[in-house]
Motif scaffolding. Structure first.
Motif, short mmCIF file in Angstrom:
data_model
loop_
_atom_site.label_atom_id
_atom_site.label_comp_id
_atom_site.label_asym_id
_atom_site.label_seq_id
_atom_site.Cartn_x
_atom_site.Cartn_y
_atom_site.Cartn_z
N TRP A 217 0.74 -1.44 -0.21
CA TRP A 217 0.21 -0.31 0.09
C TRP A 217 0.98 1.61 -0.13
CZ3 TRP A 217 -5.13 0.87 -1.18
CH2 TRP A 217 -5.85 -0.43 -1.19
N PHE A 220 2.52 1.72 -3.11
CA PHE A 220 1.31 1.81 -4.47
C PHE A 220 1.68 3.56 -3.94
CE2 PHE A 220 -3.76 2.87 -4.72
CZ PHE A 220 -3.43 2.54 -5.98
N PHE A 257 -9.17 -0.39 -5.30
CA PHE A 257 -7.64 -1.22 -4.91
C PHE A 257 -7.84 -1.75 -3.72
CE2 PHE A 257 -7.32 3.01 -7.36
CZ PHE A 257 -7.01 2.60 -9.11
N ARG A 263 -4.88 -3.38 -6.87
CA ARG A 263 -3.75 -3.04 -6.56
C ARG A 263 -2.66 -3.13 -7.07
NH1 ARG A 263 -5.17 -3.58 -2.34
NH2 ARG A 263 -3.38 -4.72 -1.39
N GLN A 264 -1.93 -4.36 -7.55
CA GLN A 264 -1.34 -5.24 -7.80
C GLN A 264 -0.76 -4.67 -9.28
OE1 GLN A 264 0.69 -9.05 -8.51
NE2 GLN A 264 2.33 -7.96 -7.60
N ARG A 266 -2.55 -2.16 -11.01
CA ARG A 266 -2.40 -0.65 -11.54
C ARG A 266 -1.05 -0.24 -10.81
NH1 ARG A 266 -2.52 3.65 -14.37
NH2 ARG A 266 -3.32 5.60 -13.41
N GLN A 267 -0.21 -0.82 -9.80
CA GLN A 267 0.97 -0.33 -9.14
C GLN A 267 1.58 -0.43 -9.73
OE1 GLN A 267 2.13 -1.62 -5.47
NE2 GLN A 267 4.02 -2.39 -5.54
#
Length: 309
Positions: A217, A220, A257, A263-264, A266-267
């Motif tokens: 997090w 990100f 996310f 999330r991964q 998008r990261q």
């Protein structure tokens, strides 16, 4: 000039940090004189409140996500040059997320008069004071680690910490790199403006920490903060606005996310964008890679005046 730290007030500053009570308990067990400012909205207002409840000429502040590891220092003497009597002394802190050691979140020694006269962040009188203290008050960085920063107790805390640094490392003296060097490509303007040490720290924030609880997090957040600031015209003063951050997290970030796979992805997309536009040369490290980096990394050191006003 000698500052007797054993005679100085110590003020612990907390707002909503999940580890605040525990960290204050650790501090006060060693230093019963420690006081606490809690729940005051705004960085500027909280620090001025610390000055108001103090009675000593110098005041030590400890942020809520900090665990002091050099307790003896706060009971000893600190010698300074007379010319630095009006300076804020910022000590390095070791961030357990990524191994960085610099002034962010570290213990500080303030002249009480400086605390009482602050006009920064939400009360900034000039634009360069809206994001950090160090660009408008006389700061002296001391390269001694007094504490560890633990800022990943929850996803929200981790994201907020990473996002703020992703934003702040696009600035120097409160000015964006791309405003300071409008004629340069962004990939050239950024390191030229913020310097090698902060450029390196930005890259670490955007890369290291997958081995820590909620560390993904924070990574990100750092990448998103950097992209929004460098490429999307984000208003950097918002990082000092607690209400904005709360809404941003609950309305925009977490609903989209919360799923780790989303999330991964998008990261990684943010990393590609930062590599293409800013040439940050970021890597996607797994937990083992992050742990190895921290075991081997020895960062750049900063010492001396950071701002003369």
């Amino acid at each position: 000039m000698i500052i007797d730290l054993a005679a100085c007030d110590i003020v612990f500053l907390s707002f909503d940090e999940p580890n605040a009570d525990s960290n204050f308990g650790k501090l006060s067990s060693h230093h019963p004189r420690a006081r606490r400012v809690h729940g005051v909205k705004g960085f500027d207002a909280a620090h001025r409140k610390a000055g108001e409840i103090s009675t000593t000429k110098h005041v030590v502040t400890v942020d809520a996500d900090n665990v002091v590891i050099d307790q003896e220092f706060l009971s000893g003497n600190f010698e300074i040059a007379p010319r630095d009597a009006v300076s804020v002394f910022s000590f390095s802190a070791r961030n357990v997320l990524n191994g960085l050691e610099y002034g962010n979140g570290g213990v500080k020694i303030w002249p009480r008069d400086v605390l009482l006269a602050l006009r920064t962040h939400e009360n900034a009188g000039r634009a360069e004071a809206a994001v950090d203290f160090c660009w408008t008050v006389p700061y002296y960085q001391v390269n001694r680690v007094l504490s560890e920063v633990h800022m990943t107790a929850t996803p929200a805390q981790a994201f907020r910490g990473g996002f703020r640094e992703g934003v702040k490392f696009n600035l120097a003296d409160g000015v964006l790199a791309y405003d300071a060097h409008p004629g340069l490509p962004r990939a050239e303007a950024l390191p030229k403006h913020i310097g090698g040490a902060n450029y390196e720290r930005l890259r670490v924030w955007c890369t290291v920490g997958a081995d820590a609880q909620n560390g993904d997090w924070a990574i990100f957040g750092a990448r998103l903060g950097c992209v929004m600031t460098a490429l999307e015209g984000f208003d950097t003063s918002k990082v000092a606005d607690y209400a904005w951050f709360s809404d941003f997290w609950s309305d925009d970030v977490f609903p989209k996310f919360a799923d780790a796979d989303v999330r991964q992805r998008r990261q990684k997309e943010l990393g590609v964008l930062l590599n293409e536009e800013l040439d940050l040369r970021l890597a996607d490290l797994d937990a083992a890679g992050s742990a190895f980096f921290k075991s081997a990394y020895r960062g750049r050191r900063a010492y001396g005046p950071m701002r003369v006003v």
